[in-house]
Scaffold this motif. Structure first.
Motif, PDB file in Angstrom:
ATOM      1  N   SER A 154      -3.219  33.319  72.950  1.00  0.00           N
ATOM      2  CA  SER A 154      -2.753  32.303  72.014  1.00  0.00           C
ATOM      3  C   SER A 154      -2.653  30.916  72.651  1.00  0.00           C
ATOM      4  N   LEU A 155      -2.657  30.862  74.009  1.00  0.00           N
ATOM      5  CA  LEU A 155      -2.547  29.585  74.709  1.00  0.00           C
ATOM      6  C   LEU A 155      -3.855  29.151  75.353  1.00  0.00           C
ATOM      7  N   ARG A 156      -4.902  29.949  75.191  1.00  0.00           N
ATOM      8  CA  ARG A 156      -6.140  29.674  75.923  1.00  0.00           C
ATOM      9  C   ARG A 156      -6.955  28.510  75.366  1.00  0.00           C
ATOM     10  N   SER A 157      -6.644  28.075  74.177  1.00  0.00           N
ATOM     11  CA  SER A 157      -7.359  26.906  73.669  1.00  0.00           C
ATOM     12  C   SER A 157      -6.871  25.624  74.330  1.00  0.00           C
ATOM     13  N   GLY A 158      -5.681  25.662  74.934  1.00  0.00           N
ATOM     14  CA  GLY A 158      -5.148  24.517  75.657  1.00  0.00           C
ATOM     15  C   GLY A 158      -4.801  23.353  74.748  1.00  0.00           C
ATOM     16  N   VAL A 159      -4.550  22.209  75.372  1.00  0.00           N
ATOM     17  CA  VAL A 159      -4.199  20.982  74.650  1.00  0.00           C
ATOM     18  C   VAL A 159      -5.012  19.833  75.216  1.00  0.00           C
ATOM     19  N   THR A 160      -4.981  18.709  74.536  1.00  0.00           N
ATOM     20  CA  THR A 160      -5.719  17.533  75.000  1.00  0.00           C
ATOM     21  C   THR A 160      -5.173  17.024  76.327  1.00  0.00           C
ATOM     22  N   CYS A 161      -6.061  16.720  77.251  1.00  0.00           N
ATOM     23  CA  CYS A 161      -5.668  16.138  78.541  1.00  0.00           C
ATOM     24  C   CYS A 161      -5.620  14.621  78.396  1.00  0.00           C
ATOM     25  N   ALA A 162      -4.475  14.036  78.677  1.00  0.00           N
ATOM     26  CA  ALA A 162      -4.297  12.591  78.514  1.00  0.00           C
ATOM     27  C   ALA A 162      -4.486  11.814  79.813  1.00  0.00           C
ATOM     28  N   LEU A 163      -4.239  12.470  80.967  1.00  0.00           N
ATOM     29  CA  LEU A 163      -4.263  11.769  82.251  1.00  0.00           C
ATOM     30  C   LEU A 163      -4.850  12.661  83.322  1.00  0.00           C
ATOM     31  N   SER A 164      -5.764  12.107  84.107  1.00  0.00           N
ATOM     32  CA  SER A 164      -6.377  12.804  85.237  1.00  0.00           C
ATOM     33  C   SER A 164      -6.049  12.036  86.511  1.00  0.00           C
ATOM     34  N   CYS A 165      -5.345  12.695  87.434  1.00  0.00           N
ATOM     35  CA  CYS A 165      -4.912  12.054  88.675  1.00  0.00           C
ATOM     36  C   CYS A 165      -5.754  12.576  89.830  1.00  0.00           C
ATOM     37  N   GLY A 166      -6.660  11.732  90.328  1.00  0.00           N
ATOM     38  CA  GLY A 166      -7.504  12.129  91.445  1.00  0.00           C
ATOM     39  C   GLY A 166      -6.803  11.950  92.780  1.00  0.00           C
ATOM     40  N   LEU A 167      -7.404  12.497  93.827  1.00  0.00           N
ATOM     41  CA  LEU A 167      -6.848  12.436  95.174  1.00  0.00           C
ATOM     42  C   LEU A 167      -7.749  11.591  96.067  1.00  0.00           C
ATOM     43  N   TRP A 168      -7.438  11.562  97.369  1.00  0.00           N
ATOM     44  CA  TRP A 168      -8.256  10.767  98.280  1.00  0.00           C
ATOM     45  C   TRP A 168      -8.154  11.319  99.694  1.00  0.00           C
ATOM     46  N   LEU A 169      -9.196  11.021 100.445  1.00  0.00           N
ATOM     47  CA  LEU A 169      -9.271  11.385 101.850  1.00  0.00           C
ATOM     48  C   LEU A 169      -8.938  10.173 102.714  1.00  0.00           C
ATOM     49  N   ASN A 170      -8.616  10.436 103.951  1.00  0.00           N
ATOM     50  CA  ASN A 170      -8.270   9.446 104.977  1.00  0.00           C
ATOM     51  C   ASN A 170      -6.810   9.038 104.844  1.00  0.00           C
ATOM     52  N   LEU A 171      -6.503   7.834 104.395  1.00  0.00           N
ATOM     53  CA  LEU A 171      -5.123   7.345 104.389  1.00  0.00           C
ATOM     54  C   LEU A 171      -4.314   8.060 103.312  1.00  0.00           C
ATOM     55  N   ALA A 172      -3.317   8.839 103.730  1.00  0.00           N
ATOM     56  CA  ALA A 172      -2.502   9.590 102.780  1.00  0.00           C
ATOM     57  C   ALA A 172      -1.547   8.662 102.033  1.00  0.00           C
ATOM     58  N   ASP A 173      -1.024   9.133 100.914  1.00  0.00           N
ATOM     59  CA  ASP A 173      -0.150   8.310 100.084  1.00  0.00           C
ATOM     60  C   ASP A 173       1.314   8.517 100.460  1.00  0.00           C
ATOM     61  N   HIS A 174       1.623   8.265 101.724  1.00  0.00           N
ATOM     62  CA  HIS A 174       3.007   8.356 102.176  1.00  0.00           C
ATOM     63  C   HIS A 174       3.786   7.121 101.756  1.00  0.00           C
ATOM     64  N   ASP A 175       5.120   7.225 101.784  1.00  0.00           N
ATOM     65  CA  ASP A 175       5.929   6.025 101.673  1.00  0.00           C
ATOM     66  C   ASP A 175       5.979   5.365 103.053  1.00  0.00           C
ATOM     67  N   ALA A 176       6.536   4.158 103.086  1.00  0.00           N
ATOM     68  CA  ALA A 176       6.535   3.403 104.343  1.00  0.00           C
ATOM     69  C   ALA A 176       7.282   4.116 105.478  1.00  0.00           C
ATOM     70  N   PRO A 177       8.465   4.722 105.239  1.00  0.00           N
ATOM     71  CA  PRO A 177       9.149   5.412 106.336  1.00  0.00           C
ATOM     72  C   PRO A 177       8.316   6.552 106.933  1.00  0.00           C
ATOM     73  N   THR A 178       7.682   7.347 106.068  1.00  0.00           N
ATOM     74  CA  THR A 178       6.870   8.460 106.570  1.00  0.00           C
ATOM     75  C   THR A 178       5.650   7.953 107.315  1.00  0.00           C
ATOM     76  N   GLN A 179       4.986   6.939 106.755  1.00  0.00           N
ATOM     77  CA  GLN A 179       3.794   6.407 107.410  1.00  0.00           C
ATOM     78  C   GLN A 179       4.139   5.773 108.758  1.00  0.00           C
ATOM     79  N   ALA A 180       5.318   5.140 108.832  1.00  0.00           N
ATOM     80  CA  ALA A 180       5.732   4.532 110.098  1.00  0.00           C
ATOM     81  C   ALA A 180       5.992   5.603 111.156  1.00  0.00           C
ATOM     82  N   LEU A 181       6.517   6.762 110.724  1.00  0.00           N
ATOM     83  CA  LEU A 181       6.776   7.856 111.662  1.00  0.00           C
ATOM     84  C   LEU A 181       5.504   8.610 112.041  1.00  0.00           C
TER      85      LEU A 181
END
Length: 358
Positions: A154-181
């Motif tokens: 009953s759920l296999r038809s799914g729903v409309t996808c509104a947003l697609s969030c891609g990723l990236w290689l190399n520089l990670a998306d840390h905050d400044a404290p984590t990146q500084a460490l």
């Protein structure tokens, strides 16, 4: 496009230009971008003339265009820095928008082949999302995948996808404290997977590499929360995290889906995390208030459009957050003004505001 029936004329590529010379950036993307219309929004704070190579179908929007469209309707809306890209979302008239930071180039997959980020994003958006029951083989609509045993039909038809969030290689998306460490840490793991973020789960959306259904997500993609000392680096901003939380809460309420995973881009190094610590620390502290707030948000059944939902969130921000910090009161006012602007400009079916050149 290769995996869907979406035409090239249904997609806008929106680029926020924080640096004047876009020659190398656009040439790297030429094999993928040459089929599409590009909207380039120049950071209003950028004084130099943009350098753009020939051979692209594009429109450039500058500070004068932004001032003409926004006019005196709002003193709370600020399109400087990374926020300039949101003006492109406003004036676009396409069904789908793909946006990528100007410090990113196409990535290579595990086989060394160039990743078609636009095609993968549109595939994510054009196929259903499954937020109400998790599929352990990730996105069942991806090539080579399917629903697993026990997944309700009953759920296999799914729903409309509104947003697609891609990723990236190399520089990670840390905050400044984590990146500084961890100054030498780089993301080298290419995970060949897409998944739907479950309903009720929040996530820190990044504007580095995203695509969305403009009608469903566009009104919620606005940088309402801006730090007092916001800068020109991802470490120094929370604007995309804030509007991503708005989008996810709204999608859960309206029954739309959000996907994350493929496609990857390659993100180049930029800036000094230690120098950014003071600017972003305000945002790190604010998140301790912001996340519990969005976890508690419950929208009414009367909110049946994204615009409706945004205005209810505005009221809740004023009620629950505004007294904690002036930045929240400013965010609420900017969001309210944005919805008025979106209804006046962004919801039209004709062409957008005339650009300064293109």
């Amino acid at each position: 496009m290769s995996q869907t029936n979406i035409g090239d004329d249904e997609v806008d590529i929106v680029i926020g230009a924080l640096h004047a010379d876009l020659t190398s950036f656009l040439n790297e993307w030429r094999p993928l971008f040459s089929r599409f219309h590009l909207i380039i929004v120049k950071d209003p704070d950028l004084k130099e003339e943009l350098k753009i190579p020939e051979g692209f179908n594009l429109h450039v929007y500058t500070k004068s265009d932004i001032d003409r469209v926004v006019g005196l309707s709002s003193t709370a809306i600020n399109f400087s820095g990374y926020s300039c890209r949101y003006f492109g979302y406003l004036v676009s008239r396409k069904k789908y928008i793909f946006s990528v930071d100007d410090d990113c180039i196409p990535a290579k997959d595990n086989k060394g082949l160039s990743v078609d980020a636009v095609d993968q994003h549109i595939t994510n958006l054009a196929t259903p999302a499954t937020p109400f029951f998790f599929n352990t083989l990730y996105d069942p609509f991806c090539k080579g995948a399917d629903f697993v045993r026990g997944y309700p039909f009953s759920l296999r038809s799914g729903v409309t996808c509104a947003l697609s969030c891609g990723l990236w290689l190399n520089l990670a998306d840390h905050d400044a404290p984590t990146q500084a460490l961890k100054p030498g840490h780089r993301n080298s793991r290419y995970v060949d997977a897409v998944l739907t973020v479950p309903a009720g789960a929040l996530m820190p959306v990044s504007g580095v590499n995203i695509a969305f259904n403009r009608e469903l997500a566009g009104p919620a993609l606005f940088p309402g929360l801006r730090l007092a000392a916001e800068g020109k680096l991802r470490w120094e901003t929370v604007e995309d995290i804030w509007c991503g939380l708005c989008v996810k809460v709204i999608c859960d309420h309206l029954g739309h889906g959000v996907k994350t995973g493929l496609p990857y881009v390659w993100r180049n190094d930029r800036g000094n995390a230690i120098e950014s610590l003071k600017k972003e620390w305000e945002g790190v502290k604010l998140m301790e208030e912001v996340v519990p707030f969005f976890q508690s948000v419950r929208l009414s059944q009367a909110a049946v459009t994204t615009e409706d939902c945004m205005l209810e969130i505005v009221a809740l921000v004023k009620e629950r957050l505004a007294a904690l910090d002036p930045v929240f009161a400013r965010a609420a006012q900017a969001m309210a003004d944005w919805i008025k602007l979106w209804k006046a400009v962004g919801s039209g079916s004709g062409s957008g505001s005339s650009p300064s050149n293109g």
